[in-house]
Design a protein around this motif. Structure first.
Motif, mmCIF file in Angstrom:
data_model
loop_
_atom_site.group_PDB
_atom_site.id
_atom_site.type_symbol
_atom_site.label_atom_id
_atom_site.label_comp_id
_atom_site.label_asym_id
_atom_site.label_seq_id
_atom_site.Cartn_x
_atom_site.Cartn_y
_atom_site.Cartn_z
ATOM 1 N N VAL A 151 0.762 -1.091 0.113
ATOM 2 C CA VAL A 151 -0.002 0.052 -0.208
ATOM 3 C C VAL A 151 0.906 1.244 0.059
ATOM 4 N N GLN A 180 -5.746 5.445 -6.180
ATOM 5 C CA GLN A 180 -6.821 4.542 -5.224
ATOM 6 C C GLN A 180 -6.272 2.983 -5.020
ATOM 7 N N VAL A 181 -6.209 2.477 -3.651
ATOM 8 C CA VAL A 181 -5.984 1.131 -3.398
ATOM 9 C C VAL A 181 -7.124 0.621 -2.945
ATOM 10 N N SER A 228 -7.345 1.645 5.735
ATOM 11 C CA SER A 228 -8.420 2.585 4.956
ATOM 12 C C SER A 228 -9.082 3.577 5.965
ATOM 13 N N VAL A 231 -7.557 4.658 0.659
ATOM 14 C CA VAL A 231 -7.601 3.194 0.564
ATOM 15 C C VAL A 231 -8.852 2.758 0.985
#
Length: 331
Positions: free
Chosen positions: A24, A38-39, A58, A64
């Motif tokens: 990430v 965006q992950v 997140s 995230v």
């Protein structure tokens, strides 16, 4: 909303607690190069705390997104769970335990921006095998295909027909960047099997693209532990799903007769190569069922495709398929 960022990276997560934060972080570091990312983390019922890490990431970062499965469904299903949530103009399906080469990813997005007809960009990869981290480049066969298509220099751009040899390259998902809007329109699907679920996605990313771009720059280092618990090292009953994945791909080809006639020789080449790789590694009790399923798949071959295979493309492969079908004990 699609197009609100530059790149969506969709990551299926299963027991990747040791590497998830690194992956990430590598994606989000691209913000420093001006790439809005965006992950999407899809936890596939991990048991090692991966879900807790993904949820925390997140909560800490609005870029995230965390999604979760209650039951382990396989990486293909996890990818398709994340795909509808992608808001980037481009998308990459990455794995939670590999190493991303962000500079190559950024350059690839820039090139696709400059070539609006390119819907899929395929890049090179390298291996690190075992605890000694012995570095290796791509497989011999993949290297051969890349060199053949890059004879005039890199990057190379062509139609799916012109780049058809890429269908024979190992079906990894993480070395291809795709144009999100195009694949929303034409459809994109990974398989639902636990093993070899990437075959369908790999083929669709090539045959459904308007143009394919190929480069020999390395986008990913794939970490492989020959003694690890990952699905690649499992050869029990789960390996029967390999033939289900191939059958699913053949279903797709049968629905498009022109595509099937054009690429059948490559499909059977891939199928034979996977069969020869898997069968010697199988647990003995699985072999009879595996052989029976293999013969059922071969029995589906179109007679015209078989004739074309024998006369134009690969007579040795045609003989091998016939031998498997007509002499089961010789499989």
């Amino acid at each position: 909303m699609e197009g609100t960022c530059d790149l969506s990276v969709i990551v299926p997560v299963y027991n990747a607690a040791a590497t998830l934060e690194r992956v990430v972080g590598d994606v989000l570091a691209l913000r420093e190069a001006g790439l809005r990312c965006q992950v999407i983390l899809v936890d596939d019922a991990s048991t090692d705390g991966s879900a807790e890490i993904a949820r925390r990431l997140s909560e800490e970062c609005r870029e995230v997104l965390f999604l979760q499965h209650d039951v382990n469904a396989g990486a293909g299903v996890a990818r398709m769970r994340g795909w509808p949530h992608a808001t980037g103009r481009y998308a990459l399906f990455f794995d939670a335990d590999d190493i991303l080469h962000g500079d190559v990813l950024r350059l690839t997005v820039e090139r696709m921006e400059a070539h609006p007809q390119v819907d899929t960009a395929m890049l090179a990869y390298r291996y690190e095998r075992g605890r000694a981290n012995t570095g290796l480049e791509m497989s011999f066969e993949d290297t051969r295909v890349f060199r053949q298509l890059l004879r005039a220099g890199a990057p190379a751009i062509g139609t799916p027909e012109e780049m058809g040899a890429l269908l024979m390259v190992t079906n990894y998902p993480w070395n291809k960047v795709i144009r999100t809007a195009h694949f929303r329109q034409v459809g994109l699907r990974f398989g639902t099997t636990h093993v070899n679920n990437d075959i369908r996605g790999h083929w669709e990313m090539i045959v459904k693209a308007r143009r394919v771009m190929l480069s020999d720059e390395v986008i990913c280092t794939h970490l492989v532990d020959p003694e690890g618990p990952n699905i690649t090292n499992q050869f029990g009953a789960e390996r029967l799903q390999m033939l289900a994945a191939l059958s699913d791909l053949y279903d797709m080809l049968e629905r498009d007769g022109d595509l099937r006639r054009r690429e059948a020789h490559r499909f059977w080449g891939v199928a034979q190569r996977l069969f020869c790789w898997a069968r010697p590694r199988l647990e003995p009790a699985i072999v009879p069922r595996f052989d029976a399923a293999w013969r059922e798949l071969i029995a589906r071959i179109d007679l015209g495709d078989y004739t074309d295979l024998r006369l134009r493309h690969d007579p040795d492969l045609a003989d091998a398929l016939a031998n498997h079908l007509l002499h089961p004990q010789g499989s």
